[in-house]
Design a protein around this motif. Structure first.
Motif, PDB file in Angstrom:
ATOM      1  N   ALA A 157       0.810  -1.311   0.066  1.00 31.27           N
ATOM      2  CA  ALA A 157      -0.033   0.022   0.067  1.00 31.27           C
ATOM      3  C   ALA A 157       0.855   1.364   0.038  1.00 31.27           C
ATOM      4  O   ALA A 157       0.513   2.190  -0.816  1.00 31.27           O
ATOM      5  CB  ALA A 157      -0.966  -0.050   1.107  1.00 31.27           C
ATOM      6  N   GLN A 158       2.105   1.283   0.819  1.00 31.82           N
ATOM      7  CA  GLN A 158       2.769   2.429   0.876  1.00 31.82           C
ATOM      8  C   GLN A 158       3.464   2.621  -0.493  1.00 31.82           C
ATOM      9  O   GLN A 158       3.809   3.751  -0.897  1.00 31.82           O
ATOM     10  CB  GLN A 158       3.963   2.266   1.965  1.00 31.82           C
ATOM     11  CG  GLN A 158       3.513   2.182   3.226  1.00 31.82           C
ATOM     12  CD  GLN A 158       4.570   2.037   4.375  1.00 31.82           C
ATOM     13  OE1 GLN A 158       5.871   1.848   3.913  1.00 31.82           O
ATOM     14  NE2 GLN A 158       4.198   1.685   5.491  1.00 31.82           N
ATOM     15  N   ALA A 159       3.715   1.471  -1.403  1.00 31.08           N
ATOM     16  CA  ALA A 159       4.094   1.761  -2.626  1.00 31.08           C
ATOM     17  C   ALA A 159       3.164   1.971  -3.798  1.00 31.08           C
ATOM     18  O   ALA A 159       3.591   1.933  -5.146  1.00 31.08           O
ATOM     19  CB  ALA A 159       4.902   0.444  -3.035  1.00 31.08           C
ATOM     20  N   GLY A 160       2.151   2.090  -3.339  1.00 36.35           N
ATOM     21  CA  GLY A 160       0.880   2.383  -4.316  1.00 36.35           C
ATOM     22  C   GLY A 160      -0.056   1.401  -4.824  1.00 36.35           C
ATOM     23  O   GLY A 160      -0.803   1.476  -5.748  1.00 36.35           O
ATOM     24  N   GLY A 161       0.262   0.144  -4.314  1.00 36.79           N
ATOM     25  CA  GLY A 161      -0.764  -0.977  -4.534  1.00 36.79           C
ATOM     26  C   GLY A 161      -1.815  -1.209  -3.740  1.00 36.79           C
ATOM     27  O   GLY A 161      -1.870  -0.432  -2.736  1.00 36.79           O
ATOM     28  N   THR A 162      -2.690  -1.749  -4.160  1.00 37.81           N
ATOM     29  CA  THR A 162      -4.103  -2.126  -3.492  1.00 37.81           C
ATOM     30  C   THR A 162      -4.078  -3.530  -3.089  1.00 37.81           C
ATOM     31  O   THR A 162      -5.172  -3.827  -2.371  1.00 37.81           O
ATOM     32  CB  THR A 162      -5.137  -1.681  -4.155  1.00 37.81           C
ATOM     33  OG1 THR A 162      -5.045  -2.197  -5.437  1.00 37.81           O
ATOM     34  CG2 THR A 162      -5.155  -0.320  -4.572  1.00 37.81           C
TER      35      THR A 162
END
Length: 374
Positions: A157-162
């Motif tokens: 999530a911190q890297a932009g994933g879901t």
């Protein structure tokens, strides 16, 4: 110099095993604090013996950083950017050397030699503090350990994933995480020989290019600039060869680069043997040699992240580079011995060329190459 290289040889092996067992993040941060603190302690040395001991101890931390940084980047980056990212951190070493030399050339005349070690050690300590708050652990390594889906999901999530998982690690290649397990044995031997040969060639040039240039009539300042040109050309070529390696595969790229390196060495050696050659032409030969030889160690580091699977990636990279450090130590002494002989220049270039031929043979031995992109 030899004590530092020996320390790095030991530290790379030990640090790689620590990274596989306790995590890349902890090993990398610990390495930064280790070599930062011991570099600062070096400023207190009062004789060559204590200086050499602390250079060895500092080398342990310097060596431990490389395999864990490489593994962490390889396990975080998406496939499309992975090899370029490893190239970036690989060229950080020569770029840091250039910046460090520039800082030392100002600090030492103004404040004495201890100042170089105080600044050079203080900066990694600051970096270690930054990494404590910002550097993530390898999500693949966490998935291997199990019961870490929530933590991996938070990192994603911190890297932009879901995605929320569950997260499955890649299949195990080497049972028990042993780098000499049957599926890896041939490549492990090949990579060790390759790093030995590559670092022998690289350190022969890095250590002795200023001597070669002053022997050709350069003043010392110009000879040092020649060494910087050697580094910079190797850095620039590394990115171009990484691009090529992704398209035609690592085996063909490495063999082609070695052939080009042999041709560059022959051209530069011919220039040094010819009387009255302009200095600009000789520096052009230096740039070609840097492009053809120094880039090879960057390609090897990129390849090593592919050769070794996650369960023993840090250890595999560490063992390979440790064996390579022995080549660096041998070249630092052996190249100087050869240069002092009659026809020393010819013998020197023969040593570097022989190392490149051994590297080519090692690349044929490795059986876990990066495939060409379809």
């Amino acid at each position: 110099m030899a004590a530092s290289l020996l320390g790095m040889a030991v530290g790379t092996s030990v640090g790689g095993r620590i990274g596989d067992r306790y995590g890349r993040r902890a090993a990398l941060i610990g390495a930064a604090f280790w070599f930062g603190a011991t570099a600062m302690l070096t400023a207190l040395c009062s004789d060559v013996t204590s200086f050499s001991v602390l250079r060895f101890v500092t080398g342990l931390g310097l060596g431990a950083a490389v395999p864990n940084a490489t593994a962490l980047v390889a396990e975080w980056m998406p496939a499309r950017a992975r090899n370029y990212a490893i190239t970036v951190i690989s060229v950080g070493v020569p770029c840091g050397g250039i910046v460090g030399a520039a800082l030392a050339s100002w600090l030492i005349p103004a404040y004495g030699w201890p100042a170089a070690f105080l600044v050079g050690g203080g900066l990694p300590l600051l970096l270690g503090l930054v990494m404590i708050g910002t550097l993530p652990e390898s999500p693949i390594l966490l998935a291997r350990r199990g019961n870490a889906d929530a933590r991996v999901a938070a990192l994603v999530a911190q890297a932009g994933g879901t995605t929320e998982g569950p997260f499955a690690p890649p299949p195990v290649v080497a049972k028990g995480g042993h780098v000499f397990a049957p599926p890896l044995r041939r490549s492990m031997i090949g990579m060790s020989i390759a790093f030995f040969a590559a670092l022998m060639a690289v350190y022969a040039l890095l250590s002795w290019v200023p001597v070669l240039l002053t022997g050709a009539g350069f003043d010392m300042a110009s000879a040092i600039r020649g060494a910087m040109i050697l580094n910079l050309s190797g850095v620039a070529t590394s990115f171009a060869l990484t691009w090529l390696m992704l398209r035609i595969g690592s085996r063909r790229t490495m063999i082609g680069a070695i052939v080009a390196g042999l041709a560059a060495l022959a051209f530069w050696a011919a220039l040094l043997h010819m009387p009255g050659v302009p200095h600009a032409a000789i520096l052009f030969g230096v740039a070609l040699a840097g492009a053809g030889v120094l880039s090879l160690q960057v390609l090897l580091l990129t390849l090593s992240a592919h050769v070794f699977p996650v369960e023993c990636r840090s250890a595999g990279i560490g063992y390979s580079i440790s064996f390579g450090r022995l080549g660096a130590i041998a070249s630092a002494f052996g190249a100087g011995f050869l240069l002092a002989r009659p026809n020393g220049l010819l013998l020197f270039f023969g040593l570097v060329a022989a190392a490149l031929l051994v590297l080519a043979a090692a690349m044929l031995l490795v059986d876990r190459h990066l495939p060409p992109r379809s």
